[in-house]
Each structure stands twice: as structure tokens, then as C-alpha cells.
Motif scaffolding. Structure first.
Motif, PDB file in Angstrom:
ATOM      1  N   ALA A  96     -32.387  52.928  16.806  1.00 43.39           N
ATOM      2  CA  ALA A  96     -31.936  52.511  18.142  1.00 43.39           C
ATOM      3  C   ALA A  96     -30.468  52.857  18.355  1.00 43.39           C
ATOM      4  O   ALA A  96     -29.653  52.769  17.440  1.00 43.39           O
ATOM      5  CB  ALA A  96     -32.143  51.010  18.323  1.00 43.39           C
ATOM      6  N   ARG A  97     -30.140  53.227  19.578  1.00 42.77           N
ATOM      7  CA  ARG A  97     -28.742  53.501  19.944  1.00 42.77           C
ATOM      8  C   ARG A  97     -28.027  52.228  20.371  1.00 42.77           C
ATOM      9  O   ARG A  97     -26.821  52.138  20.305  1.00 42.77           O
ATOM     10  CB  ARG A  97     -28.679  54.510  21.101  1.00 42.77           C
ATOM     11  CG  ARG A  97     -29.301  55.832  20.811  1.00 42.77           C
ATOM     12  CD  ARG A  97     -28.412  56.600  19.862  1.00 42.77           C
ATOM     13  NE  ARG A  97     -29.060  57.840  19.516  1.00 42.77           N
ATOM     14  CZ  ARG A  97     -28.437  58.977  19.428  1.00 42.77           C
ATOM     15  NH1 ARG A  97     -27.154  59.059  19.642  1.00 42.77           N
ATOM     16  NH2 ARG A  97     -29.094  60.058  19.096  1.00 42.77           N
ATOM     17  N   ASN A 141     -40.233  41.465  21.490  1.00 42.61           N
ATOM     18  CA  ASN A 141     -39.305  42.592  21.416  1.00 42.61           C
ATOM     19  C   ASN A 141     -39.875  43.755  22.209  1.00 42.61           C
ATOM     20  O   ASN A 141     -41.091  43.934  22.286  1.00 42.61           O
ATOM     21  CB  ASN A 141     -39.108  43.024  19.958  1.00 42.61           C
ATOM     22  CG  ASN A 141     -38.567  41.917  19.105  1.00 42.61           C
ATOM     23  OD1 ASN A 141     -37.472  41.429  19.343  1.00 42.61           O
ATOM     24  ND2 ASN A 141     -39.343  41.500  18.120  1.00 42.61           N
ATOM     25  N   ILE A 142     -38.981  44.542  22.760  1.00 43.95           N
ATOM     26  CA  ILE A 142     -39.388  45.736  23.480  1.00 43.95           C
ATOM     27  C   ILE A 142     -38.394  46.840  23.150  1.00 43.95           C
ATOM     28  O   ILE A 142     -37.190  46.581  23.063  1.00 43.95           O
ATOM     29  CB  ILE A 142     -39.460  45.488  25.008  1.00 43.95           C
ATOM     30  CG1 ILE A 142     -39.996  46.729  25.747  1.00 43.95           C
ATOM     31  CG2 ILE A 142     -38.121  45.042  25.565  1.00 43.95           C
ATOM     32  CD1 ILE A 142     -40.310  46.457  27.215  1.00 43.95           C
ATOM     33  N   ALA A 143     -38.884  48.032  22.919  1.00 45.34           N
ATOM     34  CA  ALA A 143     -38.033  49.199  22.741  1.00 45.34           C
ATOM     35  C   ALA A 143     -38.125  50.014  24.019  1.00 45.34           C
ATOM     36  O   ALA A 143     -39.222  50.355  24.455  1.00 45.34           O
ATOM     37  CB  ALA A 143     -38.487  50.014  21.537  1.00 45.34           C
ATOM     38  N   LEU A 144     -36.993  50.271  24.615  1.00 45.96           N
ATOM     39  CA  LEU A 144     -36.935  51.079  25.838  1.00 45.96           C
ATOM     40  C   LEU A 144     -36.451  52.469  25.463  1.00 45.96           C
ATOM     41  O   LEU A 144     -35.416  52.607  24.809  1.00 45.96           O
ATOM     42  CB  LEU A 144     -35.984  50.451  26.862  1.00 45.96           C
ATOM     43  CG  LEU A 144     -36.302  49.012  27.260  1.00 45.96           C
ATOM     44  CD1 LEU A 144     -35.210  48.474  28.156  1.00 45.96           C
ATOM     45  CD2 LEU A 144     -37.660  48.923  27.938  1.00 45.96           C
ATOM     46  N   VAL A 145     -37.185  53.481  25.878  1.00 49.96           N
ATOM     47  CA  VAL A 145     -36.823  54.864  25.580  1.00 49.96           C
ATOM     48  C   VAL A 145     -36.344  55.479  26.881  1.00 49.96           C
ATOM     49  O   VAL A 145     -37.056  55.492  27.881  1.00 49.96           O
ATOM     50  CB  VAL A 145     -38.021  55.637  25.009  1.00 49.96           C
ATOM     51  CG1 VAL A 145     -37.635  57.070  24.694  1.00 49.96           C
ATOM     52  CG2 VAL A 145     -38.571  54.938  23.763  1.00 49.96           C
ATOM     53  N   SER A 146     -35.118  56.006  26.834  1.00 47.20           N
ATOM     54  CA  SER A 146     -34.489  56.541  28.031  1.00 47.20           C
ATOM     55  C   SER A 146     -33.906  57.907  27.724  1.00 47.20           C
ATOM     56  O   SER A 146     -33.412  58.155  26.644  1.00 47.20           O
ATOM     57  CB  SER A 146     -33.379  55.596  28.494  1.00 47.20           C
ATOM     58  OG  SER A 146     -32.737  56.110  29.622  1.00 47.20           O
TER      59      SER A 146
END
Length: 85
Positions: free
Chosen positions: A62-63, A76-81
Motif C-alpha cells: 500500500a502507498r 478493511n478495504i483496499a482502494l486501487v487508484s
């Protein structure tokens, strides 16, 4: 601390999301966060499910990480942008 839903709405106001990743276990536990994710799914792009273990591995790359103080399991959620232009 702000709740999951409040933080997610603020992040989405500033971030163009291509896809999001959730732990498969979330489908069994159905935490309140999942209700908010469903409500906002039009802003979250394509959904991807991973095991909780795979999700933890993904989070290592993660950034940025935002902590909300949410205590419900698997909330939890991972957002990809990507680039918005």
C-alpha cells in the motif's frame, strides 16, 4: 475517532478509484462497513475478493493506510487508484 463510513466518504471525495479489494471473510461476518461499501459501490469500481491472508499480503504494498479505529472484524478495504487524466 471517525467511523469507517465517514472516512470512506471523505477519501472517495478526493480519490478516483478504479477497483476495490475486500477479504472474502467479510461476506460471512457482514460488518457494518460492508453495508456502506454496498451503498457506495458505484464510486468504488470493480470489486475483487481475496482471502484475509492474501489481503494482508496485498496491504504490504500500500502507498497509504488510513486507520479509522473500526473494531469490527474484516472491516478493511483496499482502494486501487490510478492517474485521473
Amino acid at each position: 475517532l471517525p467511523d469507517f463510513a465517514s472516512v470512506l466518504r471523505v477519501v472517495l471525495s478526493e480519490l478516483q478509484v478504479e477497483r476495490h479489494v475486500l477479504a472474502e471473510e467479510m461476506q460471512k461476518v457482514v460488518p457494518p462497513a460492508l453495508v456502506e461499501i454496498e451503498r457506495l459501490k458505484g464510486k468504488l469500481g470493480k470489486r475483487e475478493w481475496l482471502s484475509h491472508e492474501e489481503f494482508k499480503v496485498l496491504s504490504r504494498s500500500a502507498r497509504a493506510v488510513v486507520r479509522t479505529g473500526e473494531c469490527q472484524p474484516y472491516s478493511n478495504i483496499a482502494l486501487v487508484s490510478g492517474v485521473t487524466f
